[in-house]
Enzyme design. Structure first.
Site, PDB file in Angstrom:
ATOM      1  N   PHE A  45       0.832  -1.208   0.000  1.00  0.00           N
ATOM      2  CA  PHE A  45       0.000   0.000   0.000  1.00  0.00           C
ATOM      3  C   PHE A  45       0.869   1.261   0.000  1.00  0.00           C
ATOM      4  CE2 PHE A  45      -2.789  -3.015   2.260  1.00  0.00           C
ATOM      5  CZ  PHE A  45      -4.012  -2.780   1.650  1.00  0.00           C
ATOM      6  N   ALA A  46       2.120   1.151   0.456  1.00  0.00           N
ATOM      7  CA  ALA A  46       2.925   2.355   0.727  1.00  0.00           C
ATOM      8  C   ALA A  46       3.068   3.210  -0.525  1.00  0.00           C
ATOM      9  CB  ALA A  46       4.307   1.947   1.239  1.00  0.00           C
ATOM     10  N   SER A  52       0.112   9.670  -1.977  1.00  0.00           N
ATOM     11  CA  SER A  52      -1.191   9.367  -2.585  1.00  0.00           C
ATOM     12  C   SER A  52      -2.058  10.572  -2.972  1.00  0.00           C
ATOM     13  CB  SER A  52      -1.986   8.472  -1.624  1.00  0.00           C
ATOM     14  OG  SER A  52      -2.378   9.214  -0.488  1.00  0.00           O
ATOM     15  N   THR A  58      -4.190   2.313  -8.533  1.00  0.00           N
ATOM     16  CA  THR A  58      -5.327   3.217  -8.664  1.00  0.00           C
ATOM     17  C   THR A  58      -5.892   3.224 -10.080  1.00  0.00           C
ATOM     18  OG1 THR A  58      -5.835   5.590  -8.718  1.00  0.00           O
ATOM     19  CG2 THR A  58      -3.542   5.022  -8.953  1.00  0.00           C
ATOM     20  N   ASP A  59      -7.149   3.622 -10.204  1.00  0.00           N
ATOM     21  CA  ASP A  59      -7.742   3.782 -11.542  1.00  0.00           C
ATOM     22  C   ASP A  59      -7.180   5.005 -12.270  1.00  0.00           C
ATOM     23  OD1 ASP A  59      -8.983   5.768 -10.008  1.00  0.00           O
ATOM     24  OD2 ASP A  59     -11.034   5.235 -10.581  1.00  0.00           O
ATOM     25  N   GLU A  60      -6.485   5.893 -11.522  1.00  0.00           N
ATOM     26  CA  GLU A  60      -6.018   7.145 -12.139  1.00  0.00           C
ATOM     27  C   GLU A  60      -4.952   6.909 -13.207  1.00  0.00           C
ATOM     28  OE1 GLU A  60      -5.634  10.465  -9.480  1.00  0.00           O
ATOM     29  OE2 GLU A  60      -6.974   9.558  -8.021  1.00  0.00           O
ATOM     30  N   TYR A 100       1.207  12.214  -9.622  1.00  0.00           N
ATOM     31  CA  TYR A 100       0.798  11.057  -8.802  1.00  0.00           C
ATOM     32  C   TYR A 100       0.482   9.853  -9.684  1.00  0.00           C
ATOM     33  CZ  TYR A 100      -2.456   7.937  -6.360  1.00  0.00           C
ATOM     34  OH  TYR A 100      -3.093   6.824  -5.878  1.00  0.00           O
ATOM     35  N   SER A 131       3.420   8.362 -11.478  1.00  0.00           N
ATOM     36  CA  SER A 131       4.330   7.585 -10.621  1.00  0.00           C
ATOM     37  C   SER A 131       3.707   6.232 -10.272  1.00  0.00           C
ATOM     38  CB  SER A 131       4.705   8.375  -9.362  1.00  0.00           C
ATOM     39  OG  SER A 131       3.575   8.576  -8.534  1.00  0.00           O
ATOM     40  N   LYS A 132       2.393   6.192 -10.071  1.00  0.00           N
ATOM     41  CA  LYS A 132       1.738   4.903  -9.815  1.00  0.00           C
ATOM     42  C   LYS A 132       1.787   4.027 -11.075  1.00  0.00           C
ATOM     43  CE  LYS A 132      -0.211   3.573  -6.641  1.00  0.00           C
ATOM     44  NZ  LYS A 132       0.254   2.817  -5.436  1.00  0.00           N
ATOM     45  N   TYR A 152     -13.490  22.521  -6.450  1.00  0.00           N
ATOM     46  CA  TYR A 152     -12.606  22.926  -7.562  1.00  0.00           C
ATOM     47  C   TYR A 152     -13.415  23.081  -8.856  1.00  0.00           C
ATOM     48  CZ  TYR A 152      -8.619  21.084  -4.729  1.00  0.00           C
ATOM     49  OH  TYR A 152      -7.689  20.817  -3.762  1.00  0.00           O
ATOM     50  N   ASN A 193     -18.484  15.592  -8.144  1.00  0.00           N
ATOM     51  CA  ASN A 193     -17.995  16.108  -6.859  1.00  0.00           C
ATOM     52  C   ASN A 193     -19.041  16.949  -6.139  1.00  0.00           C
ATOM     53  OD1 ASN A 193     -15.550  14.894  -7.358  1.00  0.00           O
ATOM     54  ND2 ASN A 193     -14.548  16.763  -8.107  1.00  0.00           N
TER      55      ASN A 193
HETATM   56  P1  NAD Z   1      -2.248   7.283   2.446  1.00  0.00           P
HETATM   57  O1  NAD Z   1      -1.508   8.451   1.900  1.00  0.00           O
HETATM   58  O2  NAD Z   1      -3.361   7.510   3.419  1.00  0.00           O
HETATM   59  O3  NAD Z   1      -1.238   6.281   3.170  1.00  0.00           O
HETATM   60  C1  NAD Z   1       0.013   5.944   2.639  1.00  0.00           C
HETATM   61  C2  NAD Z   1       0.833   5.269   3.744  1.00  0.00           C
HETATM   62  O4  NAD Z   1       2.099   4.911   3.187  1.00  0.00           O
HETATM   63  C3  NAD Z   1       1.117   6.177   4.936  1.00  0.00           C
HETATM   64  O5  NAD Z   1       0.917   5.479   6.130  1.00  0.00           O
HETATM   65  C4  NAD Z   1       2.585   6.561   4.760  1.00  0.00           C
HETATM   66  O6  NAD Z   1       3.246   6.823   5.990  1.00  0.00           O
HETATM   67  C5  NAD Z   1       3.128   5.329   4.066  1.00  0.00           C
HETATM   68  N1  NAD Z   1       4.324   5.605   3.272  1.00  0.00           N
HETATM   69  C6  NAD Z   1       4.530   6.641   2.398  1.00  0.00           C
HETATM   70  N2  NAD Z   1       5.752   6.554   1.858  1.00  0.00           N
HETATM   71  C7  NAD Z   1       6.331   5.448   2.378  1.00  0.00           C
HETATM   72  C8  NAD Z   1       7.586   4.814   2.186  1.00  0.00           C
HETATM   73  N3  NAD Z   1       8.515   5.328   1.367  1.00  0.00           N
HETATM   74  N4  NAD Z   1       7.844   3.683   2.869  1.00  0.00           N
HETATM   75  C9  NAD Z   1       6.926   3.144   3.727  1.00  0.00           C
HETATM   76  N5  NAD Z   1       5.730   3.713   3.951  1.00  0.00           N
HETATM   77  C10 NAD Z   1       5.444   4.841   3.281  1.00  0.00           C
HETATM   78  O7  NAD Z   1      -2.752   6.481   1.182  1.00  0.00           O
HETATM   79  P2  NAD Z   1      -4.037   5.559   0.992  1.00  0.00           P
HETATM   80  O8  NAD Z   1      -5.146   6.413   0.536  1.00  0.00           O
HETATM   81  O9  NAD Z   1      -4.201   4.695   2.170  1.00  0.00           O
HETATM   82  O10 NAD Z   1      -3.563   4.712  -0.271  1.00  0.00           O
HETATM   83  C11 NAD Z   1      -2.877   3.465  -0.091  1.00  0.00           C
HETATM   84  C12 NAD Z   1      -2.544   2.892  -1.458  1.00  0.00           C
HETATM   85  O11 NAD Z   1      -3.733   2.700  -2.199  1.00  0.00           O
HETATM   86  C13 NAD Z   1      -1.653   3.799  -2.315  1.00  0.00           C
HETATM   87  O12 NAD Z   1      -0.744   2.985  -3.013  1.00  0.00           O
HETATM   88  C14 NAD Z   1      -2.633   4.470  -3.271  1.00  0.00           C
HETATM   89  O13 NAD Z   1      -2.000   4.798  -4.482  1.00  0.00           O
HETATM   90  C15 NAD Z   1      -3.646   3.361  -3.454  1.00  0.00           C
HETATM   91  N6  NAD Z   1      -5.011   3.814  -3.782  1.00  0.00           N
HETATM   92  C16 NAD Z   1      -5.630   4.771  -3.028  1.00  0.00           C
HETATM   93  C17 NAD Z   1      -6.934   5.141  -3.335  1.00  0.00           C
HETATM   94  C18 NAD Z   1      -7.679   6.160  -2.507  1.00  0.00           C
HETATM   95  O14 NAD Z   1      -8.796   6.546  -2.875  1.00  0.00           O
HETATM   96  N7  NAD Z   1      -7.149   6.624  -1.380  1.00  0.00           N
HETATM   97  C19 NAD Z   1      -7.592   4.555  -4.420  1.00  0.00           C
HETATM   98  C20 NAD Z   1      -6.921   3.575  -5.170  1.00  0.00           C
HETATM   99  C21 NAD Z   1      -5.631   3.206  -4.825  1.00  0.00           C
HETATM  100  P1  TYD Z   2      -9.324  13.799  -4.017  1.00  0.00           P
HETATM  101  O1  TYD Z   2     -10.082  13.362  -2.802  1.00  0.00           O
HETATM  102  O2  TYD Z   2      -8.091  14.601  -3.852  1.00  0.00           O
HETATM  103  O3  TYD Z   2      -9.040  12.476  -4.873  1.00  0.00           O
HETATM  104  P2  TYD Z   2      -8.496  12.306  -6.401  1.00  0.00           P
HETATM  105  O4  TYD Z   2      -7.966  13.604  -6.886  1.00  0.00           O
HETATM  106  O5  TYD Z   2      -7.428  11.273  -6.225  1.00  0.00           O
HETATM  107  O6  TYD Z   2      -9.681  11.826  -7.185  1.00  0.00           O
HETATM  108  O7  TYD Z   2     -10.315  14.615  -4.944  1.00  0.00           O
HETATM  109  C1  TYD Z   2     -11.531  14.044  -5.402  1.00  0.00           C
HETATM  110  C2  TYD Z   2     -12.177  15.039  -6.312  1.00  0.00           C
HETATM  111  O8  TYD Z   2     -12.570  16.193  -5.549  1.00  0.00           O
HETATM  112  C3  TYD Z   2     -11.233  15.561  -7.396  1.00  0.00           C
HETATM  113  O9  TYD Z   2     -11.978  15.722  -8.602  1.00  0.00           O
HETATM  114  C4  TYD Z   2     -10.791  16.919  -6.863  1.00  0.00           C
HETATM  115  C5  TYD Z   2     -11.974  17.382  -6.046  1.00  0.00           C
HETATM  116  N1  TYD Z   2     -11.646  18.235  -4.879  1.00  0.00           N
HETATM  117  C6  TYD Z   2     -12.319  19.445  -4.691  1.00  0.00           C
HETATM  118  O10 TYD Z   2     -13.190  19.836  -5.486  1.00  0.00           O
HETATM  119  N2  TYD Z   2     -12.003  20.211  -3.615  1.00  0.00           N
HETATM  120  C7  TYD Z   2     -11.051  19.837  -2.715  1.00  0.00           C
HETATM  121  O11 TYD Z   2     -10.770  20.601  -1.741  1.00  0.00           O
HETATM  122  C8  TYD Z   2     -10.384  18.587  -2.900  1.00  0.00           C
HETATM  123  C9  TYD Z   2      -9.326  18.131  -1.941  1.00  0.00           C
HETATM  124  C10 TYD Z   2     -10.718  17.811  -3.996  1.00  0.00           C
END
Ligand code: NAD
Ligand code: TYD
Length: 354
Positions: free
Chosen positions: A79-80, A83, A132-134, A158, A161-162, A215, A257
């Site tokens: 997961f790390a 993000s 991620t789907d991004e 982001y 890099s993913k 936004y 949104n």
């Molecule tokens: P997050 O930012 O909440 O958590 C990331 C965690 O990784 C943190 O605890 C951070 O301390 C740790 N971390 C960062 N860099 C590190 C490193 N170099 N070594 C070890 N640990 C490190 O992110 P999240 O939302 O929990 O996302 C987790 C994963 O899921 C990510 O890979 C993200 O790309 C993927 N993902 C997230 C979403 C979403 O909606 N949040 C959706 C799809 C995929």
């Molecule tokens: P976000 O939660 O940052 O996820 P992602 O960009 O990975 O989809 O944002 C979700 C959507 O919400 C994205 O289209 C950007 C928008 N957004 C706002 O409109 N206002 C905000 O303050 C933030 C953080 C996001």
């Protein structure tokens, strides 16, 4: 046991908590504890011998090698990552470092460990990469949802890099035979979500009487999945996923949104009304758009349903109600994560948005 990286972040900590609700198998949790990592998410595991926490970087191949040699996990769930898209726009360097170089170093350490395993352990081993789907880029309104064969077209530092990390994981399977599976999931929401992302930011700002910054025109579309459904999908892929395969995970919940923000406001109006009895909607402000803002993401999650029998348990309506409730019940957690660094980020990201 299994090694989870990033298990103190939003999804990782939900995954670890859910893991112990289903399994007796131990977890080594390797997390760097960046601003996004929070051990408070895991306080219920404080005296639980099944949870071994190590603070460290996935890019530290020596440390990862030592952890693997000592604990001999049967799987790694990665997961790390850095993000947050907006942070990647302000400072892409950390994203390249952790998501690309870090994943590469992690893969190297895992490959060395896996190569030395006995045949039975070797074939049972799994490296599950959470993505991620991004990576698929942005869809027009009438385009079909992302399938696993959709071309990669990442648009932000982001997502680029993913995407790079996904390619490395794929290459380690094709070149070295490392037993990998990759998941590409849509936007998650739920407990322990750091309030820099849309849904928790809106809840937290609304309750604090602050503006709700939307936004652009707020018509960007995301697919939303309750975090515990993402965790159950990952457990399913870990148990049953075919080696080298990719599984898209989504909630079948495409929402604009602005509709999300309206839903959050309506729930707060019901569960924690403003003292002046006006709606939280009054706090909505439209602000300068995100550069390169992807217009629409949508996930075609039929493969994981067809092949692995996984479907989300929550609808958006049930999941968002649970989420708003959780933030109302956990305001101590919210104030603890709003440190000086958090305030600096809010200032940096929003001060320049008209
Ligand atoms: P997050 O930012 O909440 O958590 C990331 C965690 O990784 C943190 O605890 C951070 O301390 C740790 N971390 C960062 N860099 C590190 C490193 N170099 N070594 C070890 N640990 C490190 O992110 P999240 O939302 O929990 O996302 C987790 C994963 O899921 C990510 O890979 C993200 O790309 C993927 N993902 C997230 C979403 C979403 O909606 N949040 C959706 C799809 C995929
Ligand atoms: P976000 O939660 O940052 O996820 P992602 O960009 O990975 O989809 O944002 C979700 C959507 O919400 C994205 O289209 C950007 C928008 N957004 C706002 O409109 N206002 C905000 O303050 C933030 C953080 C996001």
């Amino acid at each position: 046991m299994i090694l989870v990286t990033g298990g103190a972040g939003f999804i990782g900590s939900n995954f670890v908590l859910d893991w112990f609700a289903q399994s007796e198998e131990s977890v080594i949790n390797l997390d760097k504890l960046t601003y996004a990592g929070n051990l408070e998410n895991l306080t219920t595991l404080k005296n639980d011998p099944r949870h071994i926490f190590v603070q460290g970087d996935i890019g530290d191949a020596e440390l990862v090698g030592k952890i693997l040699a000592e604990h001999r996990p049967r799987a790694v769930v990665n997961f790390a990552a850095e993000s947050h898209v907006d942070r990647s726009i302000h400072g892409p360097g950390e994203f390249i470092q952790t998501n690309i170089v870090g994943t590469f170093n992690l893969l190297e350490a895992v490959r060395a460990y896996w190569s030395g395993l006995a045949i039975a352990e070797k074939s049972g081993f799994r490296f599950l990469h959470v993505s991620t789907d991004e990576v698929y880029g942005s869809l027009a309104k009438d385009e079909p949802a992302f399938s696993e064969t959709k071309r990669y077209e990442p648009n932000s530092p982001y997502s680029a890099s993913k995407a790079a990390s996904d390619h490395l994981v794929r290459a380690y399977h094709h070149t070295y035979g490392l037993p990998v599976v990759t998941t590409n999931c849509s936007n998650n929401y739920g407990p322990y979500h750091f309030p820099e992302k849309l849904i928790p930011l809106m809840i937290v700002n609304a309750l604090a009487g602050k503006s709700l910054p939307v936004y652009g025109d707020g018509q960007q579309i995301r697919d939303w999945l309750y975090v515990k459904d993402h965790c159950s999908a990952i457990r399913r892929v870990l148990a049953k996923g075919k080696l080298g395969e990719v599984y898209n995970i989504g909630g079948w919940n495409e929402k604009a949104n602005l509709d999300i923000v309206h839903t959050v406001c309506a729930l707060l109006d019901e569960l924690s009304p403003r003292s002046d009895k006006k709606s939280y909607r009054e706090q909505i402000t439209f602000v300068t758009d995100r550069p390169g803002h992807d217009r629409r993401y949508a996930i075609d999650a039929r493969k994981i349903e067809r092949e692995l029998g996984w479907k989300p348990a929550e609808t958006f309506e049930t999941g968002i109600r649970k989420t708003v409730r959780w933030y109302l019940d956990n305001q101590g957690w919210v104030s603890n994560v709003q440190s000086g660094d958090y305030r600096k980020w809010v200032e940096k990201n929003y001060a320049s948005r008209a």
